[in-house]
Design a protein around this motif. Structure first.
Motif, PDB file in Angstrom:
ATOM      1  N   SER A   1      -4.282   1.464  -2.424  1.00  0.00           N
ATOM      2  CA  SER A   1      -4.029   0.086  -2.037  1.00  0.00           C
ATOM      3  C   SER A   1      -3.087  -0.586  -3.030  1.00  0.00           C
ATOM      4  O   SER A   1      -2.831  -0.084  -4.122  1.00  0.00           O
ATOM      5  CB  SER A   1      -5.343  -0.683  -1.951  1.00  0.00           C
ATOM      6  N   TRP A   2      -2.604  -1.755  -2.663  1.00  0.00           N
ATOM      7  CA  TRP A   2      -1.550  -2.403  -3.430  1.00  0.00           C
ATOM      8  C   TRP A   2      -1.961  -2.720  -4.857  1.00  0.00           C
ATOM      9  O   TRP A   2      -1.137  -2.667  -5.767  1.00  0.00           O
ATOM     10  CB  TRP A   2      -1.074  -3.665  -2.712  1.00  0.00           C
TER      11      TRP A   2
ATOM     12  N   TRP B   1      -2.932   0.676   6.350  1.00  0.00           N
ATOM     13  CA  TRP B   1      -3.956   1.327   5.518  1.00  0.00           C
ATOM     14  C   TRP B   1      -4.834   2.156   6.401  1.00  0.00           C
ATOM     15  O   TRP B   1      -5.328   1.663   7.430  1.00  0.00           O
ATOM     16  CB  TRP B   1      -4.779   0.272   4.759  1.00  0.00           C
ATOM     17  N   PRO B   2      -5.192   3.436   6.076  1.00  0.00           N
ATOM     18  CA  PRO B   2      -4.594   4.100   4.920  1.00  0.00           C
ATOM     19  C   PRO B   2      -3.513   5.122   5.268  1.00  0.00           C
ATOM     20  O   PRO B   2      -2.781   5.520   4.366  1.00  0.00           O
ATOM     21  CB  PRO B   2      -5.798   4.818   4.326  1.00  0.00           C
TER      22      PRO B   2
ATOM     23  N   ARG C   1       1.197  -3.550   4.975  1.00  0.00           N
ATOM     24  CA  ARG C   1      -0.051  -3.819   5.692  1.00  0.00           C
ATOM     25  C   ARG C   1      -0.839  -2.574   6.076  1.00  0.00           C
ATOM     26  O   ARG C   1      -2.058  -2.605   6.152  1.00  0.00           O
ATOM     27  CB  ARG C   1       0.244  -4.611   6.962  1.00  0.00           C
TER      28      ARG C   1
ATOM     29  N   SER D   1      -8.370   0.653  -4.242  1.00  0.00           N
ATOM     30  CA  SER D   1      -8.915   1.548  -3.216  1.00  0.00           C
ATOM     31  C   SER D   1      -8.025   2.766  -3.074  1.00  0.00           C
ATOM     32  O   SER D   1      -6.801   2.658  -3.103  1.00  0.00           O
ATOM     33  CB  SER D   1      -8.997   0.815  -1.871  1.00  0.00           C
ATOM     34  N   THR D   2      -8.653   3.907  -2.925  1.00  0.00           N
ATOM     35  CA  THR D   2      -7.927   5.148  -2.682  1.00  0.00           C
ATOM     36  C   THR D   2      -8.580   5.886  -1.515  1.00  0.00           C
ATOM     37  O   THR D   2      -9.749   5.650  -1.187  1.00  0.00           O
ATOM     38  CB  THR D   2      -7.922   6.069  -3.910  1.00  0.00           C
ATOM     39  N   TYR D   3      -7.802   6.752  -0.917  1.00  0.00           N
ATOM     40  CA  TYR D   3      -8.274   7.492   0.257  1.00  0.00           C
ATOM     41  C   TYR D   3      -7.581   8.836   0.252  1.00  0.00           C
ATOM     42  O   TYR D   3      -6.385   8.914  -0.005  1.00  0.00           O
ATOM     43  CB  TYR D   3      -7.918   6.700   1.520  1.00  0.00           C
TER      44      TYR D   3
ATOM     45  N   ASN E   1       0.865  -1.171   0.000  1.00  0.00           N
ATOM     46  CA  ASN E   1       0.000   0.000   0.000  1.00  0.00           C
ATOM     47  C   ASN E   1       0.908   1.230   0.000  1.00  0.00           C
ATOM     48  O   ASN E   1       1.981   1.216   0.618  1.00  0.00           O
ATOM     49  CB  ASN E   1      -0.892   0.023   1.234  1.00  0.00           C
TER      50      ASN E   1
END
Length: 120
Positions: free
Chosen positions: A51-52, A102-103, A100, A56-58, A32
């Motif tokens: 994410s890897w 996140w985020p 590991r 997913s984005t944040y 990530n």
């Protein structure tokens, strides 16, 4: 993993800029990734994460709708497309990686920063 951020510079308010973060090693696609920034006299703050797999984005509220984080796992590169830049976006921008986390808290690996200066 080793990270190398680039792409910073001096831009005017309202301009766009794209930052890149090149990662070494064959495990980039398992990490990530995040972007952080630190303005002069301020603490480092979270900007965006992906994410890897990139599914997913944040984003921090301050950049939502203006910045886009993306990654190219084939090129071992993370990006931050910044648009509608504001004076308050002036900061040193850092990329970070973790298998590991996140985020936004506790990233293990950090690159050196790249300076973004937004002028009026």
């Amino acid at each position: 993993v080793q990270l190398q951020a680039s792409g910073g510079g001096l831009v005017q308010a309202g301009d766009s800029l794209r930052l890149s973060c090149a990662a070494s090693g064959r495990t980039f696609s398992t990490y990530n990734m995040g972007w952080f920034r630190q303005a002069p006299g301020e603490e480092r703050e979270f900007v965006a994460a992906i994410s890897w797999r990139g599914g997913s984005t944040y984003y921090a509220d301050s950049v939502k709708g203006r910045f886009t984080i993306s990654r190219d796992n084939a090129k071992n590169t993370l990006y931050l497309q910044m648009g509608s830049l504001k004076l308050e976006d002036t900061a040193v921008y850092y990329c970070a990686a973790d298998p590991r986390i996140w985020p936004k808290v506790g990233y293990k690996y950090w690159g050196q920063g790249t300076l973004v200066t937004v002028s009026s």
